[in-house]
Design a protein around this motif. Structure first.
Motif, PDB file in Angstrom:
ATOM      1  N   ASN A 579      39.478  31.217  38.638  1.00 27.47           N
ATOM      2  CA  ASN A 579      38.705  31.665  39.655  1.00 27.47           C
ATOM      3  C   ASN A 579      37.447  30.846  40.074  1.00 27.47           C
ATOM      4  OD1 ASN A 579      40.570  33.880  39.748  1.00 27.47           O
ATOM      5  ND2 ASN A 579      39.228  34.981  37.978  1.00 27.47           N
ATOM      6  N   HIS A 733      34.485  41.731  36.832  1.00 29.30           N
ATOM      7  CA  HIS A 733      35.968  42.279  36.822  1.00 29.30           C
ATOM      8  C   HIS A 733      36.347  42.882  37.934  1.00 29.30           C
ATOM      9  CE1 HIS A 733      33.828  42.947  32.898  1.00 29.30           C
ATOM     10  NE2 HIS A 733      35.054  42.996  32.339  1.00 29.30           N
ATOM     11  N   LYS A 734      37.538  42.669  38.249  1.00 24.30           N
ATOM     12  CA  LYS A 734      38.089  42.992  39.682  1.00 24.30           C
ATOM     13  C   LYS A 734      38.885  44.221  39.754  1.00 24.30           C
ATOM     14  CE  LYS A 734      38.462  38.341  41.134  1.00 24.30           C
ATOM     15  NZ  LYS A 734      39.212  37.173  41.434  1.00 24.30           N
ATOM     16  N   GLY A 779      43.056  39.795  37.760  1.00 23.13           N
ATOM     17  CA  GLY A 779      42.071  40.000  36.699  1.00 23.13           C
ATOM     18  C   GLY A 779      42.525  40.481  35.426  1.00 23.13           C
TER      19      GLY A 779
END
Length: 894
Positions: A579, A733-734, A779
């Motif tokens: 990412n 965090h997603k 994620g």
């Protein structure tokens, strides 16, 4: 007679400020005529003498100071002009000349300047002889004495004067700052001052007097034609003189002299290098000119002889005469090159940058290339020395200098199972195909050990780059430093990047041109990688011999014909956390593509992510990669791995312990049936199997070991994914806690979930904290909670991230209190979602109801909204019922 007495009215100020003295004439101070009142400040009550301490000023000293010297005018005396002290309030002007600082002469007197008596710039220093400026009483006695020392200044002055003329010296004024003395004398009746000057010059030419500090230049003398200025300013002699043309008397007109006139008057004192007149358009008054001498002593002679000289009309001074006012001037040297550099920054700055770059390439690049080659070849490592290897062989039974025998025996079963993969990789390294070798597998599958310890164990020149350390570095400087350490690139000045950026910004803001001192992260990474590529090629060609059949081939053709000579570059953890820092992966991929296309090295990528093709395809779009997928071990191989650990440990005990029978009786032999069941629960992940084998060696049964491993995995999942706060708001965090629990709960019941079905669930489709369901799943895949399987390039199914997670999920779902708490949080979010849906529908219904007349097509929309409100309300009622049950479980159980 002059007497003094302290004033009665001011006697209280004696201690604090000073004395107020009453001066009277007469024999008695009480009956004499009062002359004046004199204030003696306290600063005069103590005097500082060179080499002595402070002494009080007694009354007799004050009396002596007030006695006026009324002696004859022509009495010979030595008058000091400069005191060897740094106190600014002490005057260096003779008492009778304190008014204007000039030497006064009688009509029958003349002044002679004798040069080179003292060293220049000697002010404030203690001379080796008696100080001429403080030895006032006895100087003339020494001057008239015939047995003078050679080093005495009075002796030098006496030797410079001709003996055939009866000169009567009246005053001698030393000028230590100018390095000479003024000698005032009475002109003999039969000889003029000009003739005295000529005789002195002739005497010094025939019998030169050389001083110890000036062995090449002797003592010289010249007649003073002007009026010398006895100043004690901090102005030291220079080779340039500034001659100002001032009128003889104030209010009159002065004439600017030509360069010819100045040359004729100043040339007699020494060689002149240049005469510079005032610019014709200058408005500066008074008019001036510069005379530059070759030597400072010549300039001193000219100044002391011609300062205050009035140029008559016949010499070009005008009808009223022009007076010289001469001072020393610091010569400004022309800096044409520097002026051109400072005036052309748009040209100079790029040239400087190019020169610095070239200097860096010439000086530092060979050093950095040497360190890269040493890092790759490991020639200078202690572990490769003969002494270290001999010590390792001799102490192999004492120190564990290599992998333990139990671990090695367990891995032998794995390598036997993966022998075909190892041989395939070794065969690829012997081919000339210009493509990548990609080893893909989950974490803990043994990719690194397979490649480095098996496929490349007999290979030289191996470079390992760990992308994880580079990506996790914070800041550009840290990234550059980590990249350099991975390839052995040194010296590296990572701190200089920020400083160069500030310099570049300052130059750009002042000149408008970007200097280019600072380098971007991309350019510095490329520089490091290019140097590494050059070092790798040099290593490949080191084993090349002149006796080879293809020794005459170029480097590229030689490496293409000999793939076994190429170095091997292993890039570990590629596409780790893809990412961020995609630039790093792109630059490494481009560099690896250049290595394989130019036949410099073989490149092996070790990756956990299946999306590596997106990055590598950009660098080699027309190549098919050599791919190896490592999965979990089969149950048979896993059992052999564990038994290899245990059996190797028992053999080590039998060979090292005399009581081997005793040890054999207490040795742990796992139940094979129980072990097979535990392996089925644990899976075939290499790291988990190694952990299981260690627990069994510690004395636990396979069931106990698996239970401990599962308990630890459950704790990790609870801490990392299910604790409050693990949401998108923390920036790392997603996913939300509710989404993570949904997957844990569903995977505890089913081994495989449909990918799109999970996305359509309310927890993922309508989440309030993580609205993007696909990003949340991505994620969780990167965090290794789940694994997404693909089919034909699209996501298809969802499974657990590790085999042991299946048992951990079931253990977490079996915890009623934890399950009730997590389900309660999920239902609360669902209630909020449905409540939001009802609010939206009610707002639209209110808007439709506010219309004056119902449109003919609004009836179906109203019915749709009412049904949506009804459906959402039914869900809320259902959720509330479930929440009531969950609350009852939480409140009644621990």
């Amino acid at each position: 007679m002059v007497s003094w007495a302290a004033c009665d009215t001011c006697s209280s100020k004696v201690v604090k400020q000073g004395f107020l003295l009453r001066i009277t004439f007469g024999f008695d101070t009480g009956h004499g005529e009062e002359l004046a009142l004199l204030w003696v400040p306290r600063t005069m009550l103590a005097t500082r003498q060179i080499g002595l301490g402070f002494q009080s000023l007694p009354c007799s000293r004050i009396q002596a100071a007030l006695n006026l010297n009324r002696g004859p005018r022509l009495q010979a005396k030595w008058v000091p002009s400069i005191q060897l002290t740094q106190r600014a309030w002490n005057s260096t002007i003779p008492p009778e000349d304190e008014k204007d600082g000039h030497i006064e002469t009688a009509p029958n007197e003349s002044i002679l300047w004798v040069d080179n008596i003292f060293p220049l710039r000697l002010v404030g220093l203690r001379l080796p002889w008696r100080n001429p400026e403080t030895d006032i009483p006895g100087l003339m006695k020494r001057f008239e004495n015939s047995s003078l020392g050679v080093m005495d200044p009075a002796s030098i002055v006496k030797r410079a004067l001709p003996s055939d003329i009866s000169l009567r010296v009246t005053e001698i004024l030393p000028r230590v700052k100018d390095g000479g003395v003024f000698v005032k004398f009475v002109n003999p009746p039969e000889v003029t001052a000009k003739e005295v000057e000529e005789k002195v010059a002739k005497l010094l030419a025939e019998k030169p007097i050389k001083r110890f500090f000036s062995p090449l230049r002797g003592v010289q003398a010249g007649l003073v034609k002007g009026v010398p200025w006895l100043e004690d300013l901090q102005r030291y002699p220079k080779a340039r003189l500034r001659i100002e043309f001032v009128p003889k008397n104030p209010g009159e007109e002065a004439v600017e002299l030509s360069q010819e006139s100045l040359y004729s008057m100043f040339r007699r004192y020494g060689s002149i290098s240049d005469i510079i007149s005032q610019p014709w358009d200058s408005k500066v008054l008074p008019k001036y000119a510069y005379v530059d001498f070759f030597f400072v002593r010549d300039a001193i002679m000219a100044r002391n002889c011609l300062h205050g000289f009035v140029v008559p009309e016949e010499l070009g001074g005008g009808k009223l005469g022009t007076k010289f006012r001469i001072s020393y001037e610091r010569r400004t040297k022309p800096h044409r090159v520097w002026d051109w550099i400072t005036n052309h920054p748009r040209i100079v700055i790029p040239v400087i940058v190019a020169l610095l770059t070239g200097l860096t390439v010439v000086v530092f690049d060979p050093i950095r290339s040497f360190f890269v080659k040493a890092h790759v070849s490991r020639k200078y490592r202690l572990s490769n020395s003969r002494v270290y290897r001999w010590l390792r062989q001799q102490t192999s039974d004492i120190f564990a200098l290599r992998r333990g025998g139990a671990e090695q025996a367990g891995l032998n079963a794995v390598w036997s199972h993966r022998k075909d993969i190892i041989e395939q990789i070794q065969a690829w390294l012997m081919e000339t195909a210009e493509t990548f070798i990609v080893i893909q597998g989950p974490r803990g599958s043994g990719k690194r050990e397979l490649v480095l310890e098996q496929a490349l164990k007999d290979r030289e020149n191996i470079l390992v780059i760990n992308c994880k350390e580079i990506v996790e570095a914070r800041g550009e400087s840290a990234i550059i430093k980590k990249m350099a350490s991975q390839v052995g690139y040194r010296p590296i000045f990572s701190w200089a990047n920020s400083m160069s950026s500030m310099i570049d910004l300052a130059i750009q803001s002042t000149t408008g041109v970007k200097a280019g001192f600072s380098e971007t992260l991309d350019s510095q990474l490329q520089k490091i990688l290019q140097t590494s590529a050059s070092a790798l090629q040099a290593l490949d060609l080191e084993s090349r011999s002149k006796n080879d059949a293809d020794a005459s081939l170029p480097a590229d053709a030689y490496l293409e014909a000999h793939p076994e000579k190429r170095a091997v570059v292993v890039i570990d953890n590629f596409v780790y956390n893809n990412n961020d820092n995609t630039l790093i992966y792109d630059r490494i991929a481009d560099w690896a593509a250049a290595l394989v296309q130019s036949d410099v090295a073989h490149v092996i990528f070790l990756t956990n992510d299946s999306s590596y093709t997106k990055v590598l395809s950009k660098s080699l779009p027309d190549r098919v990669f050599r791919h190896v997928a490592l999965g979990d071990l089969s149950p048979d191989v896993a059992r052999g791995f564990i038994l290899g650990h245990v059996n190797a440990d028992q053999k080590a005990d039998e060979s090292n312990d005399d009581n081997s029978a005793e040890k054999q009786s207490v040795a742990v032999v796992p139940d094979l049936a129980e072990l097979d069941a535990c392996i089925g629960t644990l899976g075939g992940r290499l790291t988990d199997l190694e952990y299981l084998a260690r627990r069994i060696k510690a004395g636990q049964s396979p069931k106990q070991a698996v239970a401990g491993i599962t308990e630890q995995a459950s704790s990790e999942i609870l801490k990392m994914f299910l604790l409050p706060g693990k949401i998108t708001s923390d920036g790392e965090h997603k996913w939300s806690v509710e989404q993570a629990w949904y997957l844990v709960n569903q995977l505890s019941k089913n081994d495989v979930l449909r990918y799109n079905e999970v996305l359509l669930s309310d927890t993922f489709a309508s989440s309030l904290t993580a609205p993007d369901g696909e990003s949340a799943l991505e994620g969780l895949v990167n965090a290794e909670l789940i694994t997404v399987r693909s089919h034909a390039g699209r996501p298809r199914s969802i499974m657990v991230g590790k085999p042991v997670y299946q048992a951990a999920f079931r253990q977490l779902a079996a915890d009623k209190v934890l399950s009730a708490k997590m389900e309660l949080a999920r239902f609360k979010e669902l209630v909020k979602i449905e409540t939001g849906n009802i609010d939206k529908a009610e707002k639209e219904l209110v808007m439709l109801g506010s219309l004056p007349s119902q449109p003919w097509g609004a009836h179906e929309r109203v019915q749709y909204l009412l049904s949506k409100v009804d459906g959402a309300q039914k869900k809320i009622t259902e959720y509330e019922g479930e929440m009531g049950k969950l609350k009852k479980v939480i409140s009644t159980q621990y």
